[in-house]
Scaffold this motif. Structure first.
Motif, PDB file in Angstrom:
ATOM      1  N   GLN A 144      -3.357  -0.120  -7.868  1.00 13.07           N
ATOM      2  CA  GLN A 144      -5.369   0.130  -7.799  1.00 13.07           C
ATOM      3  C   GLN A 144      -5.345   1.011  -6.735  1.00 13.07           C
ATOM      4  O   GLN A 144      -4.436   1.198  -6.318  1.00 13.07           O
ATOM      5  CB  GLN A 144      -5.956  -1.249  -7.700  1.00 13.07           C
ATOM      6  CG  GLN A 144      -6.097  -2.623  -7.767  1.00 13.07           C
ATOM      7  CD  GLN A 144      -6.678  -3.481  -7.241  1.00 13.07           C
ATOM      8  OE1 GLN A 144      -7.302  -3.353  -7.081  1.00 13.07           O
ATOM      9  NE2 GLN A 144      -5.799  -4.701  -7.257  1.00 13.07           N
ATOM     10  N   ASP A 145      -6.877   2.135  -7.501  1.00 12.87           N
ATOM     11  CA  ASP A 145      -6.913   2.920  -6.089  1.00 12.87           C
ATOM     12  C   ASP A 145      -7.570   1.932  -5.114  1.00 12.87           C
ATOM     13  O   ASP A 145      -8.062   1.086  -4.854  1.00 12.87           O
ATOM     14  CB  ASP A 145      -8.407   2.685  -6.758  1.00 12.87           C
ATOM     15  CG  ASP A 145      -9.058   4.635  -6.052  1.00 12.87           C
ATOM     16  OD1 ASP A 145      -8.420   4.360  -5.286  1.00 12.87           O
ATOM     17  OD2 ASP A 145      -9.582   5.031  -6.836  1.00 12.87           O
ATOM     18  N   ILE A 146      -6.930   2.904  -3.819  1.00 13.68           N
ATOM     19  CA  ILE A 146      -6.891   2.170  -2.731  1.00 13.68           C
ATOM     20  C   ILE A 146      -8.448   2.568  -2.443  1.00 13.68           C
ATOM     21  O   ILE A 146      -8.121   1.354  -0.922  1.00 13.68           O
ATOM     22  CB  ILE A 146      -6.478   3.148  -1.618  1.00 13.68           C
ATOM     23  CG1 ILE A 146      -5.652   3.001  -0.104  1.00 13.68           C
ATOM     24  CG2 ILE A 146      -6.337   5.001  -1.593  1.00 13.68           C
ATOM     25  CD1 ILE A 146      -4.663   3.629   0.671  1.00 13.68           C
ATOM     26  N   PHE A 162      -1.399  -1.012  -3.981  1.00 15.77           N
ATOM     27  CA  PHE A 162      -2.705  -0.207  -3.916  1.00 15.77           C
ATOM     28  C   PHE A 162      -2.006   1.364  -3.741  1.00 15.77           C
ATOM     29  O   PHE A 162      -0.985   1.903  -2.838  1.00 15.77           O
ATOM     30  CB  PHE A 162      -3.143  -0.490  -3.193  1.00 15.77           C
ATOM     31  CG  PHE A 162      -3.953  -1.209  -2.940  1.00 15.77           C
ATOM     32  CD1 PHE A 162      -5.343  -1.395  -3.288  1.00 15.77           C
ATOM     33  CD2 PHE A 162      -3.848  -2.666  -2.572  1.00 15.77           C
ATOM     34  CE1 PHE A 162      -6.471  -2.890  -3.890  1.00 15.77           C
ATOM     35  CE2 PHE A 162      -4.242  -3.781  -2.906  1.00 15.77           C
ATOM     36  CZ  PHE A 162      -5.359  -3.593  -3.844  1.00 15.77           C
ATOM     37  N   ASP A 163      -2.724   2.522  -4.176  1.00 17.74           N
ATOM     38  CA  ASP A 163      -2.680   3.782  -3.761  1.00 17.74           C
ATOM     39  C   ASP A 163      -3.598   4.674  -4.199  1.00 17.74           C
ATOM     40  O   ASP A 163      -4.338   4.892  -5.020  1.00 17.74           O
ATOM     41  CB  ASP A 163      -0.796   4.515  -5.337  1.00 17.74           C
ATOM     42  CG  ASP A 163      -0.412   5.528  -4.801  1.00 17.74           C
ATOM     43  OD1 ASP A 163       1.194   5.053  -4.016  1.00 17.74           O
ATOM     44  OD2 ASP A 163      -0.806   6.685  -4.628  1.00 17.74           O
ATOM     45  N   ILE A 176      -2.664   5.427 -10.729  1.00 21.66           N
ATOM     46  CA  ILE A 176      -3.610   4.372 -10.757  1.00 21.66           C
ATOM     47  C   ILE A 176      -3.778   3.558 -11.940  1.00 21.66           C
ATOM     48  O   ILE A 176      -3.407   4.484 -12.588  1.00 21.66           O
ATOM     49  CB  ILE A 176      -4.672   5.020  -9.861  1.00 21.66           C
ATOM     50  CG1 ILE A 176      -4.539   4.756  -8.520  1.00 21.66           C
ATOM     51  CG2 ILE A 176      -5.478   3.645 -10.334  1.00 21.66           C
ATOM     52  CD1 ILE A 176      -5.480   5.310  -7.444  1.00 21.66           C
ATOM     53  N   ILE A 195       0.703  -1.181   0.324  1.00 23.02           N
ATOM     54  CA  ILE A 195       0.229   0.143  -0.592  1.00 23.02           C
ATOM     55  C   ILE A 195       0.389   1.590   0.969  1.00 23.02           C
ATOM     56  O   ILE A 195       1.623   1.225   1.355  1.00 23.02           O
ATOM     57  CB  ILE A 195      -0.980   0.025   0.902  1.00 23.02           C
ATOM     58  CG1 ILE A 195      -1.784  -1.126   0.732  1.00 23.02           C
ATOM     59  CG2 ILE A 195      -1.791   1.274   0.875  1.00 23.02           C
ATOM     60  CD1 ILE A 195      -0.898  -2.517   2.077  1.00 23.02           C
ATOM     61  N   GLY A 253      -1.312  -8.020  -5.304  1.00 22.76           N
ATOM     62  CA  GLY A 253      -1.536  -5.897  -5.523  1.00 22.76           C
ATOM     63  C   GLY A 253      -1.154  -5.151  -4.805  1.00 22.76           C
ATOM     64  O   GLY A 253       0.078  -5.253  -3.736  1.00 22.76           O
ATOM     65  N   ASN A 283     -10.863   0.726  -3.466  1.00 23.47           N
ATOM     66  CA  ASN A 283     -10.482  -0.885  -3.273  1.00 23.47           C
ATOM     67  C   ASN A 283      -9.986  -1.598  -2.817  1.00 23.47           C
ATOM     68  O   ASN A 283     -10.351  -3.120  -2.721  1.00 23.47           O
ATOM     69  CB  ASN A 283     -10.153  -1.362  -4.898  1.00 23.47           C
ATOM     70  CG  ASN A 283     -10.654  -0.554  -6.431  1.00 23.47           C
ATOM     71  OD1 ASN A 283     -11.844  -0.244  -6.080  1.00 23.47           O
ATOM     72  ND2 ASN A 283      -9.649  -0.730  -7.071  1.00 23.47           N
ATOM     73  N   LEU A 284      -9.239  -1.393  -1.731  1.00 22.36           N
ATOM     74  CA  LEU A 284      -8.192  -1.837  -1.195  1.00 22.36           C
ATOM     75  C   LEU A 284      -9.431  -3.069   0.506  1.00 22.36           C
ATOM     76  O   LEU A 284      -9.339  -4.246   0.065  1.00 22.36           O
ATOM     77  CB  LEU A 284      -7.787  -1.182   0.243  1.00 22.36           C
ATOM     78  CG  LEU A 284      -6.874  -1.666   1.063  1.00 22.36           C
ATOM     79  CD1 LEU A 284      -6.030  -2.907   0.022  1.00 22.36           C
ATOM     80  CD2 LEU A 284      -6.257  -0.966   2.502  1.00 22.36           C
TER      81      LEU A 284
END
Lengths: 212, 212
Positions: free
Chosen positions: A134-136, A117-118, A124, A91, A115, A138-139
């Motif tokens: 991925q968009d955070i 995330f940011d 992204i 992340i 994965g 979506n975490l």
């Protein structure tokens, strides 16, 4: 073979990965067996320290023979929890996050990167070694669909606890924290910190101490 | 104020940067003074541990008053060697090297990045935060012309000792080593390692231990 498990000091535990690394190199060089004295010369701990450390976990050596390198390597791998694979996510895809993502060394030890995330729209969608950032947002959803063992926190200090909470609330039990802050977690969650500034300040302390 | 300097254990030394970080945050939040009990609640060490740690270096606290945050911060900065500035160079402009180069946090503590070196023609000439990546063949020449305090080694394991020797032979006394190997240096040179794999394997050990 693992006999004694409790009350192992953190000092011993912190030395185990070093044994693992040295034994791995010996294996690569086709060394079959090694005495605690020879291992001591390579690794820089005293022979008695080595015997004492390894004794915490069982009877590995044999008087007059030394250690069987492959057996000891496998035993220590097991002790370190490396007989299973770990699913990890990162992340924070800034400098440190990207560096960790690009580090292939961990895969050989059984860690997969599942994965990244940011929160930054600029990164992204970018792929690092086949893993798309991925968009955070979506975490949580991702964690509900995928069993992740280790969350690698590479976000700035101020968002670290929030990210940590999201990981913990969704079942992640291991946190590898690169943010320069101390995280609060429940008892069944483990945090290992890599605090780079603290390492650098240890160096300057020792430099100053040496000059005096 | 610094009274007792020798025989400080590495455990105490390793805690100092953490005190420094917490006191820095208190200062930023305009906190003037703090008791060892309050500091203990923030930092997670016991109050008696804190008093004992700080006592290794002098008499900082005052009965019934606690610690003056600014004074204690400045004292610890001094103990950590932060009253002077440090010139650093990075050798190896791969992922970790670039991440460190991009880390602005260190500048605020008094570390300047004076050079980056790599052997890969693809990255030589690229600039990271105004510092151009130079050919590693220029390293010796550069060190002869510039007094560098700290060399940050981010090259692969197999070239790390060679790079370390070049640094040491040209007067660098502090080595911050990110290569997954142990470097051999003369007694007047200090090495601080950041061994990421070892940190990760400590985490898996603790995870496994927790599950049992």
């Amino acid at each position: 073979m693992e006999k004694k498990k409790s009350n192992i000091s953190m000092a011993v535990i912190k030395r185990l990965p070093k044994y693992h690394r040295y034994l791995g190199e010996l294996l690569k060089n086709d060394v079959d067996r090694i005495s605690s004295k020879e291992l001591s010369e390579k690794i820089g701990f005293t022979a008695s320290q080595i015997r004492q450390d390894l004794n915490c976990f069982g009877d590995f050596g044999q008087q007059g023979y030394g250690y069987n390198v492959k057996d000891l390597y496998n035993e220590i791998s097991g002790i370190l929890g490396l007989s299973k694979d770990y699913k990890t996510i990162i992340i924070g895809a800034g400098n440190i996050g990207q560096a960790i993502a690009n580090y292939t060394r961990f895969e050989r030890l059984g860690f997969s990167l599942d994965g990244i995330f940011d929160a930054n729209p600029k990164v992204i969608g970018i792929r690092i070694r086949d893993v798309e950032i991925q968009d955070i947002d979506n975490l949580t959803d991702f964690l509900n669909k995928n069993k992740i063992n280790i969350g690698i926190i590479c976000v700035p200090k101020n968002s670290a606890q929030k990210v940590c909470n999201a990981l913990v609330e969704n079942g992640v039990k291991g946190i590898w924290n690169f943010a320069p802050t101390d995280l609060i977690v429940p008892e069944d969650v483990v945090v290992e910190n890599v605090h780079l500034s603290e390492s650098l300040l240890t160096l300057t302390y020792l430099l100053k101490d040496r000059e005096q």
